[in-house]
Design a protein around this motif. Sequence first.
Motif, PDB file in Angstrom:
ATOM      1  N   GLU A 191     -33.134 -24.628  79.136  1.00  0.00           N
ATOM      2  CA  GLU A 191     -32.401 -24.252  80.341  1.00  0.00           C
ATOM      3  C   GLU A 191     -33.090 -24.786  81.584  1.00  0.00           C
ATOM      4  O   GLU A 191     -34.292 -24.637  81.768  1.00  0.00           O
ATOM      5  CB  GLU A 191     -32.330 -22.723  80.433  1.00  0.00           C
ATOM      6  N   LEU A 192     -32.290 -25.411  82.433  1.00  0.00           N
ATOM      7  CA  LEU A 192     -32.814 -25.965  83.683  1.00  0.00           C
ATOM      8  C   LEU A 192     -32.019 -25.392  84.839  1.00  0.00           C
ATOM      9  O   LEU A 192     -30.817 -25.169  84.724  1.00  0.00           O
ATOM     10  CB  LEU A 192     -32.672 -27.485  83.672  1.00  0.00           C
ATOM     11  N   THR A 193     -32.704 -25.166  85.950  1.00  0.00           N
ATOM     12  CA  THR A 193     -31.993 -24.640  87.115  1.00  0.00           C
ATOM     13  C   THR A 193     -32.237 -25.507  88.343  1.00  0.00           C
ATOM     14  O   THR A 193     -33.246 -26.187  88.452  1.00  0.00           O
ATOM     15  CB  THR A 193     -32.470 -23.215  87.451  1.00  0.00           C
ATOM     16  N   LEU A 194     -31.292 -25.481  89.245  1.00  0.00           N
ATOM     17  CA  LEU A 194     -31.433 -26.102  90.557  1.00  0.00           C
ATOM     18  C   LEU A 194     -31.101 -25.029  91.591  1.00  0.00           C
ATOM     19  O   LEU A 194     -30.323 -24.121  91.309  1.00  0.00           O
ATOM     20  CB  LEU A 194     -30.460 -27.283  90.711  1.00  0.00           C
ATOM     21  N   PRO A 195     -31.663 -25.109  92.791  1.00  0.00           N
ATOM     22  CA  PRO A 195     -31.367 -24.078  93.781  1.00  0.00           C
ATOM     23  C   PRO A 195     -29.877 -24.007  94.090  1.00  0.00           C
ATOM     24  O   PRO A 195     -29.161 -25.009  94.031  1.00  0.00           O
ATOM     25  CB  PRO A 195     -32.137 -24.539  95.016  1.00  0.00           C
ATOM     26  N   VAL A 232     -26.643 -37.150  86.903  1.00  0.00           N
ATOM     27  CA  VAL A 232     -26.929 -36.292  85.739  1.00  0.00           C
ATOM     28  C   VAL A 232     -26.717 -34.840  86.153  1.00  0.00           C
ATOM     29  O   VAL A 232     -26.767 -34.539  87.339  1.00  0.00           O
ATOM     30  CB  VAL A 232     -28.380 -36.478  85.229  1.00  0.00           C
ATOM     31  N   PRO A 233     -26.494 -33.951  85.193  1.00  0.00           N
ATOM     32  CA  PRO A 233     -26.225 -32.563  85.577  1.00  0.00           C
ATOM     33  C   PRO A 233     -27.462 -31.764  85.958  1.00  0.00           C
ATOM     34  O   PRO A 233     -27.338 -30.656  86.458  1.00  0.00           O
ATOM     35  CB  PRO A 233     -25.587 -31.967  84.314  1.00  0.00           C
ATOM     36  N   TYR A 263     -28.157 -25.529  83.946  1.00  0.00           N
ATOM     37  CA  TYR A 263     -27.752 -26.501  82.929  1.00  0.00           C
ATOM     38  C   TYR A 263     -28.560 -26.266  81.665  1.00  0.00           C
ATOM     39  O   TYR A 263     -29.774 -26.057  81.726  1.00  0.00           O
ATOM     40  CB  TYR A 263     -27.981 -27.921  83.451  1.00  0.00           C
ATOM     41  N   ASN A 320     -30.406 -23.919 101.192  1.00  0.00           N
ATOM     42  CA  ASN A 320     -30.194 -23.544  99.799  1.00  0.00           C
ATOM     43  C   ASN A 320     -31.025 -22.308  99.492  1.00  0.00           C
ATOM     44  O   ASN A 320     -31.803 -21.834 100.338  1.00  0.00           O
ATOM     45  CB  ASN A 320     -30.488 -24.713  98.855  1.00  0.00           C
ATOM     46  N   PHE A 375     -26.727 -23.993  96.184  1.00  0.00           N
ATOM     47  CA  PHE A 375     -26.386 -24.664  97.442  1.00  0.00           C
ATOM     48  C   PHE A 375     -25.309 -23.986  98.217  1.00  0.00           C
ATOM     49  O   PHE A 375     -24.349 -23.490  97.668  1.00  0.00           O
ATOM     50  CB  PHE A 375     -26.010 -26.111  97.175  1.00  0.00           C
ATOM     51  N   SER A 431     -30.165 -32.798  87.988  1.00  0.00           N
ATOM     52  CA  SER A 431     -30.932 -33.211  89.160  1.00  0.00           C
ATOM     53  C   SER A 431     -29.982 -33.620  90.277  1.00  0.00           C
ATOM     54  O   SER A 431     -28.856 -34.066  90.017  1.00  0.00           O
ATOM     55  CB  SER A 431     -31.827 -34.393  88.796  1.00  0.00           C
ATOM     56  N   LYS A 450     -39.632 -30.508  90.731  1.00  0.00           N
ATOM     57  CA  LYS A 450     -40.430 -29.725  89.787  1.00  0.00           C
ATOM     58  C   LYS A 450     -40.368 -30.387  88.423  1.00  0.00           C
ATOM     59  O   LYS A 450     -39.480 -31.191  88.149  1.00  0.00           O
ATOM     60  CB  LYS A 450     -39.925 -28.287  89.708  1.00  0.00           C
ATOM     61  N   PHE A 504     -21.588 -33.727  87.538  1.00  0.00           N
ATOM     62  CA  PHE A 504     -22.132 -33.299  88.825  1.00  0.00           C
ATOM     63  C   PHE A 504     -23.340 -32.419  88.571  1.00  0.00           C
ATOM     64  O   PHE A 504     -23.392 -31.726  87.561  1.00  0.00           O
ATOM     65  CB  PHE A 504     -21.089 -32.514  89.623  1.00  0.00           C
ATOM     66  N   PRO A 505     -24.320 -32.412  89.484  1.00  0.00           N
ATOM     67  CA  PRO A 505     -25.481 -31.543  89.279  1.00  0.00           C
ATOM     68  C   PRO A 505     -25.055 -30.086  89.211  1.00  0.00           C
ATOM     69  O   PRO A 505     -24.169 -29.660  89.947  1.00  0.00           O
ATOM     70  CB  PRO A 505     -26.342 -31.791  90.515  1.00  0.00           C
ATOM     71  N   GLN A 506     -25.668 -29.356  88.300  1.00  0.00           N
ATOM     72  CA  GLN A 506     -25.327 -27.957  88.114  1.00  0.00           C
ATOM     73  C   GLN A 506     -26.484 -27.057  88.456  1.00  0.00           C
ATOM     74  O   GLN A 506     -27.638 -27.402  88.171  1.00  0.00           O
ATOM     75  CB  GLN A 506     -24.996 -27.707  86.640  1.00  0.00           C
ATOM     76  N   GLU A 507     -26.158 -25.912  89.001  1.00  0.00           N
ATOM     77  CA  GLU A 507     -27.218 -24.977  89.345  1.00  0.00           C
ATOM     78  C   GLU A 507     -27.875 -24.388  88.104  1.00  0.00           C
ATOM     79  O   GLU A 507     -29.026 -23.984  88.132  1.00  0.00           O
ATOM     80  CB  GLU A 507     -26.660 -23.888  90.282  1.00  0.00           C
ATOM     81  N   ASP A 522     -33.498 -21.795  97.564  1.00  0.00           N
ATOM     82  CA  ASP A 522     -34.942 -22.030  97.532  1.00  0.00           C
ATOM     83  C   ASP A 522     -35.515 -22.012  98.947  1.00  0.00           C
ATOM     84  O   ASP A 522     -36.532 -21.375  99.222  1.00  0.00           O
ATOM     85  CB  ASP A 522     -35.202 -23.388  96.857  1.00  0.00           C
ATOM     86  N   GLN A 528     -37.053 -32.695  87.780  1.00  0.00           N
ATOM     87  CA  GLN A 528     -35.859 -32.422  88.560  1.00  0.00           C
ATOM     88  C   GLN A 528     -36.130 -32.528  90.048  1.00  0.00           C
ATOM     89  O   GLN A 528     -37.095 -31.956  90.549  1.00  0.00           O
ATOM     90  CB  GLN A 528     -35.377 -30.986  88.313  1.00  0.00           C
TER      91      GLN A 528
END
Lengths: 163, 499, 344
Positions: C142-146, B286-287, C135, C71, C148, B289, B29, C130-133, C73, B46
């Motif tokens: 603000e960014l989000t990741l699904p 990176v934090p 950040y 995950n 896990f 992705s 996205k 490390f990737p963060q859910e 998502d 990301q």
Amino acid sequence: MDGQKRESLMEDGFKPKIIIFCCNWCAYAGADLAGVTRRKIKPHFRVIRTLCSARVDPEFIMHAFKKGADGVMVAGCHPGDCHYIGGNYRTRRRMALLKTMLMQFGLNKDRFRLEWISAAEGEKFATVVNEFVDTIIELGPSPYRKMIEEKRNKEPAALTNIG
Amino acid sequence: MPEIWDKKHKTDTRHIRIEPVTRLEGHAKIDIFLDKDGNVEDTYFQVVELRGFEEFCKGRPAEELPRIVTRLCGVCPWPHHIASSTALDKLFDAPPPAPALKVREMGYCAHMLESHLEHIYALGPAPDFVLGPAADPKKRNVFGVIEAVGLEVGKKVIVHRGYAVEIEDMVGGKSTHPVFSIPGGISHPITSEQRDRIRELADKLVDFCEFTLTIVNDVILSNKDYMEIILNQDLYYHRSYHMGMVDEKNQLTFYGGKLRIMDPEGNETAKFSDEEYLDYIAEHPVPWSYLKFPYLKKIGWKGIRDGMDSGLYRVAPLSRLNVAEGLTTPKAQRVYTEFFNTLGKKPVQNSLAFHWARAIECLYAAERLQELANDDEIMSRDYRTISRSVKGEGVGVIEAPRGTLFHHYKADKNGIITDLNLVVASAQNYGAMNMDIRNVARQLIRNGEISNGILNMVEMGFRSYDPCFSCATHAAIGEMPMQIRIFNSRREEIKRISR
Amino acid sequence: MSEKITIALKRGASCVGCDIAVVNFNEALFTLLSLADIVFSPTLLDVKYDDLRAMPSQSITIGFYHGAVRNSDNEEMAKVMRDKCQILIAYGACAHMGGIPGLANVTNKQAILEQVYRNTLSTNNEDHVFPQERYVDQAGHELTLPEFWDEVKALDDVVDVDYYVPACPPTHDINMQILNMVKLFVEEGKPLPPKGTVIASEKNLCDECQREKSDHLSVEQFFRVHEKVFDPDKCFLEQGLICMGPATRAGCGAVCPGANMPCRGCMGPTAVVSEQGASMLSALASIYQISDKENELAEEQIERIMSQITDPLGCFYRFSLPKSELGRVVKDTKTPVKEKKGKE
């Protein structure tokens, strides 16, 4: 085991749940003999009788662990004595391979045993089972059993206990 | 007539999200953050997926990996399959006989074609350029293209891509998730019936690739507006390093060559063999992705920037053409010359040129397929070497459609995998994708005015790279450890504590 | 002329090979397009998640979900697909049984994190990033990741599934079976198969495989793929090569044996079993030869023989680990070191 009151693993000390598959002609008769001759055997096991140890599908054993068994044993006739001639030859190959796979799944190999017990070996049945129960008590509850407990207690975080 | 620009409208939001990005292989996205004036403050691209191959392949018998790693990507399983078996040729001390290497390459050329054609006609340039970046999103796809160009052309595209698939099925067993390449060679020889059919199809594919180049010319290169966008150095453009595989004469090859790095001025800065890759390439997490950023080790990680002193580099068709001094096949070589005559001296840095470079590579792949199909050696019965010992380590490299791919395995004395490392193609373009998206967003989104077409042009920032994020993110995540950075009053970092 | 239906394609933790399987309909794609409009497919169309969420419930006729669920998502979109689609199909081995991503059930989040972002040979992570859910960058964005999970699931572990399409990826023949089903449904109103059907053959792969099979199978030694050349006409098992054929459903045309490579079970278990791994384990153990000296063989020797099969878990559950009886790998206590009596 279903329908029976489930104890928490934390109260009253750990009560192992052990399943023993016995073949009708040798091992079951041996178990029977142990009973008749009043051998003292610890109570934490249930016997499932099959006509031959070769009838025991690896799936039964995995299912037992999945449902919360802490230890599983398969007992049959000594090689050469199988009532169906060659059934136990297949059993031993199957169980050897299954053991490797159960270890890959992370289970301690001592939770699973294959034993040859003849109809006359009542004493052996008692000794072997008592030893097995002791081993399992020492190892504690199986991780799959703990998963069931944790799910029941709704502690999903405990699932990361794995690995 | 393609719709290039559409009517803008004002937005109040300060956070535009494009989710998911579309017409690519992968899950990602784009987040665009605007300041109070409606101008772009920052963008993030990301990658949101991951699976864990580098961990769960441990404990697997090494010889099984070529059929497991194909599932890194169903769009480009072939590069994984062949890079994997190449690593195993060394791990198992089983150097393949020459005919086996030719058959691998032959099947691989068919795959290159299949993958590139899919991108050109279905995922990337066809919808964006035939219909236009600002075309109605409901039509801006392969089905809309078929509607626009007519059923006859549409059928021609599908049928010819189908020929490439047919060759993949014949050589690989399965076009998606091939099975034929194994440690020491291949699993089955090519019969003369198969060879005749491959030869027949290769000829048709060469014609079709020339047709594709004609379309690129008619739709894109002859369109003044498009050329303006392509050449605009404020939009899709970076001064970056490039990397690609070349043979001993520095000509493009997909397999069996060495890797060559070119700096933004066009000079070779390195040429190395597969085993040496760790001296040249490192990866930076990176934090925000799941995808790491590969970078040139000797320069170091300098952030997501371009230029001589940035460690970021690009790969895939444009980079391969930049880095190679020519192509070994005549028709493709002619277009290669035309390419650099049109776009200028090496390295060509215009990101949208990837689309044209991809079409040129198609022609090269088709001609190379023709060459190999006409080589009697591919029918040889000497197609396998049996493993002589377990050496325990091996690196395999191949030029995937989307860039250079590295597979590196370690195994114990029983040939069970103990460790593996993958540097995947699209990851190496991830920095460039982020920069293209950022630059395009900054240029086109002003004063809070956006449009459907503009947002698509932002997405076009990654699309020229034909990214494959399933490959790129073979990993998984967990909690983040903590990091404390202490700065003095002059904003200089004086201490860093991590856990 | 009957009205066109609508189709949606959504992926979870997938390699996208299943989207390519749809593209590989080739000219049959035109037949499909005459019967249906594809209204959602991130790989092929510019339709975004918000567009899908805005569609009314049950407004899409058939949804194809491919990929495993691993995950937040994947799960959320599986539920959205279930809501929007009248019929939901688990398409491909991953949605069916977990597939190759399901192999991650041998490990967990922590181990994967450590390996990919710290320990791999090319990774340089001195800063322990490390990737963060969630950040937040220095500018406050603000960014989000699904989110896990530790565990990989199949589609029907999270939503109700109407049909299953096995194979990795579904083959052209299977796809034509589906196309035909859809054609008859749309043009003639022919009812679809019973809910829960696996759209493939009811037979076992050995039935479909063209190789010669002897009446009696007795293996003297198991080999690994890199250790010998394989006869292209004889059954693999007879040659000592592990082939999942006996425990695998037919319907794929046995293309892998056709390319002289043994089957690895991507079609899933046969119609009559649910546990693919146990079935195969049992079968392999049954075909290993019984020697004349059988009674003299000790259990350790048997274990050594069976250890010729190097990775039972990874081989027998290659595509079906999340659907195996045990489902995932666990960590157990170690046996305290002491004298052990009796044999195991």
